[in-house]
Design a protein around this motif. Structure first.
Motif, short mmCIF file in Angstrom:
data_model
loop_
_atom_site.label_atom_id
_atom_site.label_comp_id
_atom_site.label_asym_id
_atom_site.label_seq_id
_atom_site.Cartn_x
_atom_site.Cartn_y
_atom_site.Cartn_z
N UNK A 152 0.68 1.11 -8.59
CA UNK A 152 -0.22 2.07 -9.21
C UNK A 152 -1.64 1.56 -9.37
N UNK A 153 -1.96 0.42 -8.73
CA UNK A 153 -3.30 -0.15 -8.81
C UNK A 153 -4.18 0.46 -7.73
N UNK A 154 -5.40 0.86 -8.10
CA UNK A 154 -6.37 1.40 -7.15
C UNK A 154 -7.21 0.25 -6.60
N UNK A 155 -7.23 0.12 -5.28
CA UNK A 155 -7.93 -0.97 -4.62
C UNK A 155 -9.00 -0.40 -3.70
N UNK A 185 -10.75 -3.87 -7.68
CA UNK A 185 -9.87 -2.83 -8.23
C UNK A 185 -10.66 -1.83 -9.06
N UNK A 186 -10.13 -0.61 -9.10
CA UNK A 186 -10.71 0.47 -9.88
C UNK A 186 -9.78 0.80 -11.05
N UNK A 187 -10.17 1.78 -11.86
CA UNK A 187 -9.41 2.11 -13.06
C UNK A 187 -9.05 3.59 -13.07
N UNK A 188 -7.90 3.86 -13.63
CA UNK A 188 -7.44 5.23 -13.78
C UNK A 188 -6.29 5.28 -14.76
N UNK A 234 0.82 -1.20 0.00
CA UNK A 234 0.00 0.00 0.00
C UNK A 234 0.86 1.26 0.00
N UNK A 235 0.43 2.20 -0.79
CA UNK A 235 1.03 3.53 -0.82
C UNK A 235 -0.05 4.49 -0.33
#
Length: 624
Positions: free
Chosen positions: A255-258, A235-238, A207-208
């Motif tokens: 860089x993955x949105x969770x 997961x989400x997208x961006x 986690x960041x």
């Protein structure tokens, strides 16, 4: 004569002359709808049945038909679609103006009316396809629901070309410099583990939790709002270096949105993307993870890499040489590549030389890792359909794409897309334009819905209709639903929750539906008035005449009907005239002044004489 006409009009009313069995079908259908609506997690389409049923009770049959047809387009299963279609046929049977038709004839009439309305329905269907609607085949697993899965094997991404479901909508903030479509890479998940055939996500999250780094100017920030459709994933997208400010949403170092909760319904979240920050150092764990290859796999590829690496030591130059090799050699981008053996990359590079994005992304990652360059596969979406009305982008499942990220000293992770080197038109023009350019053999591999979608794009004005309907749906979603996909009823919900009445709306809905069902079963428009003995006798007589082609026509009075029969059967015309007069007296006369028993005997005698004259009845057949 006017009394007879009034009697016919009264008996012709849909609420007073039901088809046998309808009094049971309608209430049971309504109660089935109650059972479907009560569960709070039902799809929104079922809720359309509520105003539909109320409209039917109030006699607004056209409105009910429209609402039910609208609900049918969002049916999640074929069983639900058949259920809706059966109710539509039921409504049309109730609208049938023929009061004496049997239930079989009324069903046939309703089906006939649907067939006559087929051209109009086809226009409506085309408009719905333009808006992105479709009839679901049911839930066939995680891939069918989410599009993007947590693993990638050859063929998993190319299968999504036939999936026209909406994945998400994105609208950039006003005043933003929006990247061109070929630069819209919507990052989903990162795949780092490879077993020789399948790429999968490493379950260890790093986690960041930090916010956007200081020193990033507002001019360097790209702000946009993502409306994600239900994916049943976490997961989400961006875009590149994305930071989402939604509660309980985190970002890992890949860089993955969770998100902490599975995306079970439409979700809206703001995102800010900045230029990718250089990751100057790479931990030993991450380096080994992104260099790992199965032992003894793809030996020909390893040998080719060693020979090329011996001449090119710089990582950047080596990567460019590999991409140039893909671009200049005879590699083909296709949806139907030949099957490869266990050494899939060897077959792709030196035998078949054909594949889709997941084949080339996996091959490039193996090549880079064999050259001791850390690399990983990224799966998400590329491009989208721009809507000029609202200024948002619609991203569909067929926009699914796979590419590569490689790590270079002093620079960090960089995006590489072998598809852009092999089939640049796929990235520059978009997936739909690339599909439209396929030959007949390639197109034949697409499913029927996809071929239909490509054909519709050639119709003048189709894209305008599609954009208009998409804009209306997007505006409706923004106005009616909050960021969590719930109807905008927060204030009312909070007020009820404070008083311990959280479930009050649901119970009120249930009580309303039960009340409607009780009214449908006990009275109102669905309860028929009792018919007199004379009327019942006439209807039985009409049924016998109908089998010989002389049944009463829609809108024809009983007197006119019997007069028409008498003209074709002159020897019995006096009896038919007496029967018409007797019916008039029995229905509208003063029973205190009339001997009802004598009238019934007269009707029975006339009817018996009519139907027992075999020779006369045979002569009636076919006459009008």
């Amino acid at each position: 004569m006017s009394h007879i006409s009034q009697s016919v009009r009264r008996s012709a009313e849909p609420g007073t002359k039901p088809t046998p069995g309808l009094d049971l079908v309608i209430p049971f259908s309504l109660m089935a709808a109650v059972a479907l609506i009560l569960p709070p997690l039902q799809a929104q389409a079922w809720w359309l049945i509520l105003p539909c049923l109320i409209g039917l009770i109030l006699g607004w049959r056209s409105i009910s038909f429209v609402l039910l047809f609208a609900a049918m387009t969002y049916a999640e299963t074929w069983a639900a679609a058949v259920y809706f279609l059966a109710l539509i046929v039921l409504f049309m049977m109730r609208m049938n103006s023929n009061p004496v038709a049997s239930h079989i004839n009324q069903i046939a009439g309703a089906v006939r009316q649907l067939l006559l309305a087929a051209p109009i329905l086809m226009v409506i269907i085309v408009m719905m396809l333009a808006a992105g609607a479709q009839w679901s085949q049911g839930d066939t697993g995680s891939r069918a629901v989410t599009g993007i899965s947590p693993s990638m094997t050859p063929g998993t991404v190319s299968e999504l070309v036939n999936d026209s479901d909406l994945a998400m909508r994105v609208r950039f903030s006003d005043g933003q410099t929006v990247p061109p479509a070929q630069n819209l890479y919507w990052r989903g998940i990162v795949l780092e583990d490879f077993d020789g055939r399948t790429w999968s996500r490493n379950n260890r999250l790093e986690y960041d939790l930090g916010p956007i780094p200081d020193g990033v100017d507002e001019a360097d920030r790209l702000n946009y709002l993502v409306t994600l459709e239900p994916s049943r994933q976490f997961w989400l997208y961006g875009l590149h270096q994305a930071y989402a400010t939604r509660p309980l949403t985190f970002r890992d170092r890949r860089g993955v949105l969770i998100t902490s909760e599975m995306v079970r319904q439409r979700l809206r979240y703001p995102v800010t993307s900045i230029a990718p920050l250089p990751e100057l150092t790479l931990s030993d764990t991450n380096r080994q993870r992104n260099l790992a290859l199965p032992p003894d796999s793809n030996p020909a590829t390893r040998q080719w890499v060693n020979e090329l690496r011996g001449n090119i030591r710089d990582d950047f130059e080596f990567t460019q040489a590999v991409l140039q090799h893909f671009n200049q050699e005879a590699f083909f981008y296709t949806l139907t590549p030949a099957l490869n053996s266990t050494h899939s990359v060897d077959d792709l590079l030196f035998n078949t030389r054909e594949g889709y994005c997941e084949h080339y992304a996996g091959a490039l990652t193996v090549i880079l890792r064999a050259a001791r360059i850390p690399a990983r596969v990224v799966v998400g979406y590329q491009g989208g359909q721009f809507n000029p009305i609202t200024g948002h982008w619609s991203v569909y499942q067929y926009n699914a794409h796979a590419w590569v990220e490689a790590w270079y000293p002093g620079v960090g992770w960089q995006r590489l897309d072998p598809t852009a080197a092999i089939a640049p038109e796929r990235i520059q023009s978009g997936i739909e334009a690339w599909l439209a350019s396929l030959g007949s053999n390639e197109r034949s591999q697409l499913d029927h819905d996809t071929r239909l979608r490509l054909q519709l794009t050639d119709i003048p004005g189709y894209q305008s209709v599609r954009s208009t309907l998409d804009a209306l749906q997007y505006g409706w979603n923004l106005g009616m639903y909050d960021n969590n996909g719930d109807l905008r009823t927060e204030d009312l919900n909070n007020w009820l929750a404070e008083r311990g009445l959280d479930n009050l709306p649901l119970w009120l809905l249930a009580l309303l539906l039960v009340a409607v069902g009780l009214r449908a079963m006990s009275g109102g428009q669905f309860r028929q008035p009792a018919r007199s003995a004379a009327m019942r006798m006439y209807l039985r007589l009409d049924g016998r005449l109908r089998r010989r082609g002389l049944g009463r026509e829609p809108g024809e009075t009983m007197a006119a009907h019997l007069e028409r029969v008498g003209e074709n059967w002159p020897e019995n015309k006096p009896h038919l005239q007496r029967l018409a007069d007797a019916l008039n007296k029995a229905e509208y006369g003063n029973e205190e002044e009339q001997d009802s028993t004598l009238i019934r005997q007269l009707i029975a005698s006339a009817g018996k004489r009519l139907v027992t004259d075999a020779e006369g009845l045979n002569g009636l057949k076919g006459l009008k």
